[in-house]
Scaffold this motif. Structure first.
Motif, short mmCIF file in Angstrom:
data_model
loop_
_atom_site.label_atom_id
_atom_site.label_comp_id
_atom_site.label_asym_id
_atom_site.label_seq_id
_atom_site.Cartn_x
_atom_site.Cartn_y
_atom_site.Cartn_z
N ASP A 1 -3.80 -6.73 -26.40
CA ASP A 1 -4.92 -6.11 -25.69
C ASP A 1 -4.80 -4.59 -25.76
N GLU A 2 -5.94 -3.94 -25.82
CA GLU A 2 -5.94 -2.46 -25.89
C GLU A 2 -6.99 -1.93 -24.94
N HIS A 3 -6.66 -0.86 -24.21
CA HIS A 3 -7.60 -0.21 -23.30
C HIS A 3 -7.80 1.24 -23.72
N GLN B 1 -16.26 10.51 -26.36
CA GLN B 1 -14.83 10.58 -26.64
C GLN B 1 -14.14 9.27 -26.27
N LEU B 2 -13.08 8.94 -27.00
CA LEU B 2 -12.21 7.81 -26.67
C LEU B 2 -10.85 8.38 -26.29
N ILE B 3 -10.44 8.17 -25.05
CA ILE B 3 -9.23 8.80 -24.51
C ILE B 3 -8.28 7.73 -24.01
N LYS B 4 -7.00 7.93 -24.26
CA LYS B 4 -6.00 6.99 -23.75
C LYS B 4 -6.01 7.02 -22.22
N PRO B 5 -5.88 5.87 -21.58
CA PRO B 5 -5.92 5.83 -20.11
C PRO B 5 -4.90 6.76 -19.45
N GLU B 6 -3.71 6.83 -20.00
CA GLU B 6 -2.69 7.67 -19.39
C GLU B 6 -3.02 9.15 -19.45
N ASP B 7 -3.98 9.51 -20.33
CA ASP B 7 -4.35 10.92 -20.47
C ASP B 7 -5.64 11.26 -19.73
N PHE B 8 -6.29 10.27 -19.11
CA PHE B 8 -7.59 10.52 -18.48
C PHE B 8 -7.39 10.76 -16.98
N LYS B 9 -7.75 11.93 -16.52
CA LYS B 9 -7.52 12.30 -15.12
C LYS B 9 -8.80 12.47 -14.32
N ASP B 10 -9.95 12.24 -14.96
CA ASP B 10 -11.23 12.44 -14.28
C ASP B 10 -11.73 11.12 -13.71
N GLY B 11 -13.01 11.13 -13.32
CA GLY B 11 -13.62 9.92 -12.79
C GLY B 11 -13.40 9.79 -11.29
N THR B 12 -14.07 8.81 -10.70
CA THR B 12 -13.96 8.58 -9.26
C THR B 12 -12.63 7.94 -8.91
N GLU B 13 -12.36 7.89 -7.61
CA GLU B 13 -11.15 7.22 -7.14
C GLU B 13 -11.17 5.75 -7.57
N ALA C 1 -5.40 -1.18 -17.14
CA ALA C 1 -4.82 -0.64 -18.38
C ALA C 1 -3.35 -0.29 -18.25
N LEU C 2 -2.98 0.26 -17.08
CA LEU C 2 -1.60 0.72 -16.91
C LEU C 2 -0.76 -0.22 -16.05
N HIS C 3 -1.41 -1.27 -15.53
CA HIS C 3 -0.73 -2.32 -14.75
C HIS C 3 -0.02 -1.75 -13.51
N GLU C 4 -0.70 -0.80 -12.87
CA GLU C 4 -0.19 -0.23 -11.62
C GLU C 4 -1.08 -0.68 -10.48
#
Length: 612
Positions: A148-150, A158-170, A180-183
């Motif tokens: 699986d890939e997120h 743009q296509l950005i890796k989840p670990e590098d994306f800091k924007d968006g809502t809570e 994606a990060l299983h946290e």
């Protein structure tokens, strides 16, 4: 396929009469005698039509192994329709019998198909001389290629890796970290909405399996109103909708049912009877598709919707169940939209997406999108569609690519998430493009050229399951309380919209007159005429979350206006009976109505005891 093996001293047969499906045979083939033989009586079944090659391979392998085990010198394949009540088409039956003959090889003989025959057989009588089998040709499992890939897809492409994306809502960040990060969210403790479940009589049923709910009258009323609302919602989209009802149990001997069931693995509920194995449906798909395969459809009829609030069953792990949110029995207001081509499917996909967001907004909520793709090719196919949805909502989307190499029945689906009071991302609504089930169930329509085609089918739960919609309502009320407001339900879904409180017995007549007037206007009203203090009555009305409360005392006997406690505003508002009625009608406009599910007078009600 069903088979009966008999290890015999001999088998004799002779042909008597041809049936309409008899294969052509020579005079030599009309009779025969075989000694020291394993006779395999075979019924090729309807379900075998989905994988005749696999069934033939499995049968040939089993027949050869059995012949070796009993020491039979030769093998006879005997077509025998009497082992099953669900036979394949004659052509498939013939083809499978011939294929088994070819695969068994060696000293093997096949008795003619489609003829009435007389036979004599002498069974040897040892412990293995009579054996029955039920053979299914398991399809080869295609192993997925990769994992699986997120990736985050932004509104500017743009296509950005989840670990590098800091924007968006809570909510987006929480959803992304979980998926994606299983946290997982680290907040713990009992969710606050459970207090409201108890208040409205929504609970687990202790005398059932884990994950099954029960509803006392208030909760039952809320449930039915939400189910009615789900019907109103899909019927107000501008789409012609056919509402159906059906069973929740389907026979695994039916090929399409068995094939569809494989998709859900160990989440299936199964029921075994003396003759068949059944699966409890896990959405409305089974019943709607079983019906649609027999509908005569033209391109002129498409697109249209089919709808049912379907009791659905998924064997969730008992430790994973969560009241109203993750249950083993759920009620899915499932809309399937039958489309003639991908352009129409994408058009209605976008319309349903818009409606899903609108329904969340009506509750003061907002969604974040987890977009699942069956492949990278599916992403390229639907990239324009998803981009347009993201721009409409001005939001990024979390994309999830399933492993390549598997022939999925769908191309894209969106799971719509809210952020609950415990700071967890929770999926509520969903919409999906299905390209496989029309083929699986044999659903066809006739196009402009008179040619039969398979439609594309959308799956959609606009408000989520009924249970999850209730979860959203209750969680919204909890979040109102967290913000320092008075928690309340939308008036249309509140079990008690108005409660009248009498000061003494002398005020009961006036309260009854007002209650009759209010009730005549399709408003739920109750009367607390018990012999307790007004203070206790007021406290209980507030504890019961009644939308509007009026105390009837001496001043109200002849008055035209009243001090009405308005829960949503947490204050008293002066209004007349007609003004109150008009206000409630406006708040409940275009919403379903049902009367009280319990006596109007509180003195006549029993006390409900929570099972927990």
């Amino acid at each position: 396929m069903k088979t009966l093996y008999i290890h015999a001293d001999y088998l004799e047969f002779n042909v008597k009469k041809a049936t309409p499906v008899a294969e052509d045979i020579t005079d030599e083939e009309k009779q025969g005698r075989f000694e020291e033989v394993l006779v395999a009586f075979i019924s090729v079944e309807k379900r075998d039509e989905d994988n005749p090659e696999g069934v033939a391979k499995a049968a040939a392998k089993d027949i050869k192994e059995t012949a070796e085990k009993v020491g039979a010198e030769r093998i006879v394949l005997y077509p025998y329709a009497h082992l099953s009540s669900s036979l394949s088409s004659p052509q498939v039956g013939k083809d499978v019998m011939r294929k088994i003959e070819e695969l068994v090889g060696g000293d093997v003989h096949r008795v003619p198909f489609g003829w009435y025959k007389a036979f004599k057989i002498s069974c040897k009588g040892h412990p293995l001389s009579e054996l029955s089998r039920e053979i299914t040709g398991e399809e080869e499992v295609t192993k997925p290629e990769g994992e699986d890939e997120h990736v985050v897809f932004t509104t500017d492409g743009q296509l950005i890796k989840p670990e590098d994306f800091k924007d968006g809502t809570e909510c987006f960040q929480v959803m992304m970290k979980k998926e994606a990060l299983h946290e997982e969210s680290k907040l713990s403790g009992e969710p606050k909405y459970l207090r409201l479940c108890k208040k409205f009589g929504i609970q687990w049923e202790s005398m059932s399996d884990a994950g099954h709910m029960s509803f006392s009258p208030k909760g039952a009323l809320m449930f039915d109103l939400c189910a009615d609302y789900s019907w109103q919602t899909v019927n107000s989209t501008g789409l012609p909708v056919y509402t159906i009802k059906g069973t929740n149990m389907f026979n695994l001997d039916e090929g399409p049912v068995a094939e569809h069931a494989k998709l859900f693995g160990d989440r299936l509920y199964k029921i075994e009877t003396e003759k068949h194995s059944y699966v409890l449906r896990y959405a409305a798909c089974h019943q709607q598709f079983a019906m649609m395969r027999n509908w005569n459809m033209s391109y002129k009829n498409l697109p249209f919707g089919a709808f049912e609030v379907a009791d659905s069953y998924r064997l969730e792990q008992s430790g994973e169940t969560m009241l109203c949110f993750r249950t083993r029995r759920m009620n899915m207001p499932d809309l399937h939209v039958v489309c003639n081509g991908m352009d129409a499917a994408e058009e209605w996909f976008a319309k349903l997406d818009e409606r899903i967001y609108q329904e969340a907004a009506k509750l003061g909520r907002d969604y974040e999108m987890l977009v699942n793709f069956s492949s990278k090719e599916a992403f390229e196919q639907h990239k324009g569609l998803i981009s347009s949805l993201m721009k409409r909502h001005n939001k990024p989307a979390l994309l999830h690519f399933y492993p390549e190499g598997i022939n999925y029945y769908w191309t894209v689906n969106i799971e719509y998430h809210i952020l609950d009071d415990m700071k967890r991302a929770r999926e509520i609504g969903t919409v999906q493009i299905d390209i496989g089930n029309a083929h699986r169930f044999g659903i066809r329509y006739v196009d402009e050229a008179g040619k039969e085609e398979y439609p594309i089918i959308l799956h959609c739960a606009v408000i989520g399951t009924i249970e999850r919609y209730l979860y959203t309502l209750l969680d919204t009320a909890v979040q109102m309380e967290s913000e320092g407001k008075v928690g309340c339900l939308p008036v249309w879904v509140n079990p008690e919209q108005v409660r009248l409180l009498t000061v003494s017995d002398s005020h009961q007549k006036r309260a009854t007159e007002l209650a009759d007037l209010i009730q005549a206007n399709a408003i739920r009203v109750s009367v607390d005429e018990r012999s307790i203090t007004v203070g206790k009555k007021v406290r209980q009305a507030k504890q019961d979350w009644c939308s509007y409360v009026i105390v009837i005392g001496d001043n109200e006997l002849e008055a035209d206006s009243f001090d009405v406690y308005v829960r949503a505003e947490n204050k008293n508002v002066k209004m007349s009976a007609s003004e109150l009625i008009q206000r409630i009608k406006e708040e409940c406009a275009n919403k379903p109505f049902r009367p009280l599910y319990m006596p109007r007078e509180l003195s006549r009600r029993v006390d409900f005891v929570d099972q927990a």
